[in-house]
Design an enzyme around this catalytic site. Structure first.
Site, PDB file in Angstrom:
ATOM      1  N   ASP A 143      20.465  29.209  47.572  1.00 13.43           N
ATOM      2  CA  ASP A 143      19.079  29.482  47.906  1.00 13.43           C
ATOM      3  C   ASP A 143      18.419  28.162  48.304  1.00 13.43           C
ATOM      4  O   ASP A 143      18.943  27.076  48.019  1.00 13.43           O
ATOM      5  CB  ASP A 143      18.378  30.102  46.689  1.00 13.43           C
TER       6      ASP A 143
ATOM      7  N   ASP B 190      14.406  27.480  48.371  1.00 13.78           N
ATOM      8  CA  ASP B 190      13.260  27.145  47.518  1.00 13.78           C
ATOM      9  C   ASP B 190      13.638  27.256  46.052  1.00 13.78           C
ATOM     10  O   ASP B 190      14.166  28.273  45.606  1.00 13.78           O
ATOM     11  CB  ASP B 190      12.082  28.083  47.826  1.00 13.78           C
TER      12      ASP B 190
END
Length: 259
Positions: free
Chosen positions: A13, A15
């Site tokens: 991922d 963020d």
């Protein structure tokens, strides 16, 4: 946890894992550098459909993260690929920004508000009441309803902003039609990412900061799952879920020596 094959491919991922509140997570630049040097396939994933991979590469580069365009996989790209597989050369009425419209154009879709095959809802900085009204009427007339991601809110300097999931709920309330969400936690997002880099689930790890999206998505796609504590979920919160990550580490800095 069961024994797994050595990790040969990585999904991560963005963020909360590589960047947090506009700053790189300590160790993230070194993590990406080691990943690129290793030659192992990897993708940076994001549910945000606003930006194109080129836009995201530039944003990451400003924070010292050298991620190639081809190593970025967004819910916009996953949605476009899904629609191209389902109904090649179709038409769509789109509420979204360049990340989504560019991805749909790239797979041969025509954007139209005349009897489209799909209404596709993505993230945008300004949701138009007129556009939402149009979407409701098209869905009532038979258009299929797709949403890039189910996130109810997004972050901003001023606080939470309504995101695609919230607007989708409003459209569903008005039409009685639920959308098909392509982005995390739908394992479709993971499978499309795996196909993009020709990777296999049994030898791929997913790194995320959220138990309810990243870890759930990776788990359901059959990946090794690694929760980092630099974003949303804490170690204590992780214990409350009925499923567990394969392991928990403080940050991606703890994974550099494994690559």
């Amino acid at each position: 946890m069961q024994d797994r094959k050595p990790v040969e491919s990585w999904l991560t991922d963005m963020d909360g894992v590589l960047v947090h509140e506009g700053q790189p997570v300590p160790g993230a630049p070194e993590f990406i550098k080691r990943m690129r040097a290793s030659g192992k396939p990897f993708l940076v994933l994001t549910n945000n459909s606003i930006y194109t991979p080129r836009d995201l590469r530039a944003r990451l580069a400003r924070m010292g993260l050298d991620v190639p365009e081809q190593a970025i996989w967004s819910s916009a790209l996953a949605t476009a690929q899904f629609l191209a597989d389902q109904r090649p050369g179709g038409t769509a009425y789109v509420i979204g920004e360049a990340g989504l419209t560019t991805a749909l154009h790239a797979v041969g879709y025509v954007l139209s508000d005349f009897a489209p095959d799909y209404v596709v809802l993505g993230e945008t900085r300004t949701y138009s009441f007129e556009a939402i009204t149009k979407a409701i009427r098209l869905i009532n007339d038979g258009a299929r309803f797709i949403c890039t991601n189910p996130d109810a809110t997004g972050p901003s300097v001023e606080g939470a902003l309504p995101a695609a999931g919230s607007v989708a709920a409003m459209i569903s309330k008005a039409t009685g039609v639920e959308p098909y969400f392509v982005g995390k936690p739908n394992p479709m997002m993971m499978r499309s990412a795996l196909n993009t880099i020709d990777a296999h689930s049994e030898s791929t790890a997913m790194i995320g900061d959220r138990m309810d999206t990243d870890i759930l998505c990776g788990l359901e796609a059959g990946l090794e799952t690694i929760l980092v504590l630099t974003g949303i979920s804490t170690r204590t919160e992780a214990e409350r879920y009925p499923y567990r990550p394969s392991r928990i580490v403080n940050s991606v800095a703890d994974l550099i020596d494994e690559i």
